[in-house]
Write a protein that holds these residues in place. Structure first.
Motif, PDB file in Angstrom:
ATOM      1  N   TRP A   1       0.821  -1.209   0.000  1.00 33.69           N
ATOM      2  CA  TRP A   1       0.000   0.000   0.000  1.00 33.69           C
ATOM      3  C   TRP A   1       0.852   1.254   0.000  1.00 33.69           C
ATOM      4  O   TRP A   1       1.839   1.311   0.739  1.00 33.69           O
ATOM      5  N   PRO A   2       0.444   2.276  -0.751  1.00 32.53           N
ATOM      6  CA  PRO A   2       1.111   3.555  -0.577  1.00 32.53           C
ATOM      7  C   PRO A   2       0.646   4.095   0.767  1.00 32.53           C
ATOM      8  O   PRO A   2      -0.542   3.982   1.083  1.00 32.53           O
ATOM      9  N   GLY A   3       1.530   4.605   1.597  1.00 33.20           N
ATOM     10  CA  GLY A   3       1.152   5.037   2.938  1.00 33.20           C
ATOM     11  C   GLY A   3       0.028   6.055   2.885  1.00 33.20           C
ATOM     12  O   GLY A   3      -0.037   6.861   1.971  1.00 33.20           O
ATOM     13  N   LYS A   4      -0.850   5.966   3.855  1.00 29.70           N
ATOM     14  CA  LYS A   4      -1.956   6.918   3.885  1.00 29.70           C
ATOM     15  C   LYS A   4      -1.423   8.212   4.494  1.00 29.70           C
ATOM     16  O   LYS A   4      -0.885   8.202   5.605  1.00 29.70           O
ATOM     17  N   LYS A   5      -1.563   9.292   3.771  1.00 24.39           N
ATOM     18  CA  LYS A   5      -1.020  10.554   4.263  1.00 24.39           C
ATOM     19  C   LYS A   5      -1.899  11.069   5.406  1.00 24.39           C
ATOM     20  O   LYS A   5      -3.110  11.168   5.254  1.00 24.39           O
ATOM     21  N   GLN A   6      -1.289  11.331   6.517  1.00 27.35           N
ATOM     22  CA  GLN A   6      -2.055  11.842   7.651  1.00 27.35           C
ATOM     23  C   GLN A   6      -2.196  13.354   7.529  1.00 27.35           C
ATOM     24  O   GLN A   6      -1.215  14.054   7.280  1.00 27.35           O
ATOM     25  N   TYR A   7      -3.422  13.851   7.703  1.00 28.45           N
ATOM     26  CA  TYR A   7      -3.619  15.299   7.685  1.00 28.45           C
ATOM     27  C   TYR A   7      -3.356  15.819   9.084  1.00 28.45           C
ATOM     28  O   TYR A   7      -4.076  15.497  10.014  1.00 28.45           O
TER      29      TYR A   7
END
Ligand code: DAH
Length: 340
Positions: free
Chosen positions: A97-103
């Motif tokens: 998975w491409p890492g989920k960008k944290q807002y």
């Protein structure tokens, strides 16, 4: 024909095969071999037809024992395969998975813009000064030539507090006289902050918004309107990141004379909905500070003069970023906040 032998053998055979199993497929094959119709267990069942009644009973018990044992073992292994399969899948997913960008949040557009505007004005010698949002009637109105019962007061619909004469400022101009009373010219200052209006809201009106007030007062009547125009053109060129042309159009504000409406030339070639097909966008109010205001600040208008201007922060941001509704700014809507 020895059923006891056969049961033992089948069990040993099963256990041996079980030990060798490495994949789910192999397990499925073993399960079939033993449990399918006409499989090894089904074959053992034939003894039921051959044995006498007393033996049948004992055989029945042993047979069931073996059958249950085999079924349980197969199920157990099946479960463990499932588990490793699941964890394998999970592992693969994490890796691929491409890492989920944290807002992690950001500075609100209004605060970012304030900072940027202060920087631009600092560069041309204007200091940013903090100013109070709760002011008295004199500061907001009388000091600025807007006397009680004068129709000019209707220009600013006011939110009064329960304390007599105390209100939420309707414009940043309310700080002009208090600031001038405490500081001697030459003065080059901007006051940026919230102002409040008792008004119905729509896409162009909010009860709370921000203004940028500019004030330049100097002695020997040094200050000119062409300087005012230059300041606007400089500021807007920097702010909008393009060459800005400005037009001053005669207008009325009680605290300036002459007073102007400041128009910014639109980027369109005459005809877009931002400028309502006029080619110019109304962007600020300005003028030469009225001698009355200077007198309130104990400055002699024969020796001092200057200009002032007021400009809506949300307004210029709406133009810059094409924001259709002023109410977005305070909506807290993350889709808006993240988009600029
Ligand atoms: N205070 C005015 C308003 O809120 C804007 C304004 C106009 C400010 C002219 C000024 C000025 O300093 O010179 O509508």
């Amino acid at each position: 024909m020895n059923w006891e032998e056969d049961i033992k053998k089948t069990k040993i055979e099963f256990e041996e095969k079980l030990k060798k199993i490495k994949t789910k497929e192999e397990l499925d094959n073993v399960a079939l071999e033993f449990l399918k119709r006409k499989g090894k267990i089904a074959q053992l069942k034939n003894y039921f037809n051959l044995l006498k009644d007393e033996e049948k009973k004992i055989f029945g018990i042993k047979f069931n024992e073996l059958k249950n044992y085999i079924e349980k073992e197969i199920e157990r292994l099946n479960e463990s395969f499932k588990e490793t399969l699941d964890s394998k899948k999970f592992y693969n997913l994490i890796l691929s998975w491409p890492g989920k960008k944290q807002y992690i949040g950001s500075v609100h557009i209004l605060n970012r813009a304030k900072k940027e505007i202060i920087k631009i004005f600092n560069e041309i010698g204007f200091s940013a000064i903090d100013s109070p949002e709760i002011v008295n009637e004199y500061e907001n109105f009388d000091s600025l030539r807007i006397p009680k019962y004068h129709p000019a007061r209707d220009l600013w619909s006011t939110l009064w507090t329960t304390k007599k004469n105390i209100l939420l400022r309707t414009h940043t101009s309310a700080f002009q006289v208090p600031y001038l009373l405490k500081n001697l010219p030459p003065i080059r200052a901007i006051f940026i902050g919230k102002v409040y209006r008792y008004e119905a809201t729509d896409r162009r009106h909010e009860i709370q918004f921000n203004q940028i007030e500019g004030l330049y007062i100097d002695k020997e009547n040094k200050v000119t309107i062409s300087q005012l125009k230059w300041v606007f053109e400089y500021f807007f060129s920097r702010f909008f990141e393009r060459k800005a042309n400005v037009r001053l159009r005669p207008s009325y504000f009680p605290f300036v004379e002459p007073g102007f409406e400041v128009d910014l030339k639109c980027i369109c070639k005459r005809g877009c909905n931002i400028c309502s097909n006029t080619g110019f966008i109304e962007i600020a109010g300005a003028g030469r500070v009225h001698p009355y205001v200077l007198k309130q600040a104990k400055l002699d208008p024969r020796f001092y003069n200057g200009f002032a201007f007021g400009c809506g922060l949300e307004r210029i941001l709406m133009i810059k970023y094409n924001i259709p509704d002023i109410r977005y700014f305070l909506s807290g809507d993350l889709r808006f906040i993240k988009s600029i």
